[in-house]
Motif scaffolding. Structure first.
Motif: not given
Length: 392
Positions: A275-282, A341-350
């Motif tokens: 997740r941190i790496r994704q944030m750095v890329v963003s 958040a990953t796709n799985a985490a998004i699915a759980n949240r929503l």
């Protein structure tokens, strides 16, 4: 020691009982002389025999007429011999316990390089057989009040292990109040089962399939919560399990629980690192877009009309621009993507399926003209965050 069978039969009943005690003590002594390996085959039975013998001797000593003469001397010798045998038994039990604890340490050490939970569950059965000396070991997990088989290891009989693993997975036992494992979940302790075929607490289909004569079972409880069980026996050697086997399996299960905690923590750290790496890329993509925007504004500043148009566009509400592009649900998905958040985490949240999340992500990338998630998040952040110097 005096031989009671050579004495006169003045008191036949007492002579007979003393002779029986003598034979019992002698047999126990001969068995102990064979060494610790034999002690392991029936340590609980040996203890019971010696305790029973001492009880009989105590009764004989309290009986009328036993406090004098040859009988008193003979009974006293038997008491001394019984206590000596009991000390020898406990000494050999202690030696065997120390040896087995060393074997447990080696077994747990062999798991040190395994960092995944599936890898640990798969390897545990094997090391218990090869390092600790069990013939068969079963590893299961508690999933929805059901014991689901994870791995099975039969020392020297891999085909039998494979067949039983398939059978267990096809017919997993449920943790109802009748079976022993349910009680162990509550007590968080290990147990010895000496007669599985008649014990009402055992799951009879698996008892029949395994043809086990006796076994030990211990819960796996990382962080104080029972997540599975270890079952082990000495099926091929025919040896009856004892309390030492129970204690050894329980000790391994406790150490195994710590290994599982470590593996789960490593998996969480790896996910967080991703997740941190994704944030750095963003952030890098966002910085690049901001630099490009500054250069574009500088170039257009030479044209007064373009400059006025650019200035006016800066005052358009960022929310209006993003809302014009995406649906409310796509905005929710994109906001969670920005949090890493990953796709799985998004699915759980929503509370939607992972397939629906993937469809939303696809539409978001197309509408924002983004090549990947990082680029979409970058554009989202650029559109929703006020530019420096502009009042909200």
């Amino acid at each position: 020691m005096a031989d009671t069978r050579a004495q006169p039969k003045g008191t036949d009943r007492q002579t007979e009982l003393v002779a029986l005690v003598v034979d019992t003590v002698r047999r126990a002594g001969e068995r102990l002389a064979e060494g610790p390996a034999v002690v392991g085959e029936g340590v609980d039975a040996a203890r019971d025999a010696l305790d029973g013998t001492l009880g009989q001797l105590a009764e004989r000593l309290r009986a009328p007429g036993a406090q004098r003469g040859a009988k008193l001397s003979e009974l006293t010798e038997l008491v001394v011999e019984c206590h000596a045998l009991k000390e020898a038994l406990e000494r050999q039990v202690g030696e065997r316990r120390l040896g087995l604890l060393g074997d447990v340490r080696l077994a747990l050490s062999s798991l040190r390089g395994i960092e995944s939970l599936p890898g640990l569950l798969d390897k545990a059965a094997q090391v218990l057989c090869t390092n600790v000396g069990f013939d068969r070991v079963f590893v299961s997990r508690v999933i929805d009040a059901t014991l689901v088989a994870e791995s099975v290891w039969f020392q020297g009989h891999p085909e039998d292990a494979k067949q039983l693993l398939e059978l267990w997975r096809a017919h997993p036992p449920e943790l109802t109040h009748e079976i022993l494992e349910t009680e162990l979940v509550r007590r968080r302790s290990a147990a010895v089962v000496l007669d599985p075929a008649t014990d009402p607490r055992t799951f009879k289909p698996l008892v029949k399939a395994t043809a086990t004569g006796s076994y030990v079972v211990a819960p796996i409880a990382p962080e104080g919560r029972v997540i599975g069980f270890l079952h082990a026996d000495h099926h091929y050697s025919g040896r009856v399990v004892d309390t030492l086997d129970r204690d050894v399996l329980w000790t391994f299960a406790e150490g195994f629980g710590y290994a599982i905690e470590r593996a789960v923590m490593l998996e969480r750290l790896r996910a967080q690192r991703t997740r941190i790496r994704q944030m750095v890329v963003s952030i890098e993509a966002l910085t690049s877009d901001l630099v490009a925007a500054d250069v574009e504004m500088t170039v257009r500043a030479h044209d007064s009309a373009d400059m006025a148009h650019a200035a006016a566009s800066m005052f358009v509400a960022p929310e209006s621009r993003i809302k014009a592009l995406l649906t409310p649900r796509e905005l929710e998905v994109l906001a969670l993507m920005a949090e890493g958040a990953t796709n799985a985490a998004i699915a759980n949240r929503l509370v939607i399926s992972e397939g629906t999340v993937k469809s939303h992500v696809k539409h978001i990338l197309r509408k924002l003209r983004a090549a990947n998630r990082a680029e979409a998040v970058s554009r989202y952040m650029r559109l929703t965050q006020p530019r420096p110097g502009i009042a909200a």
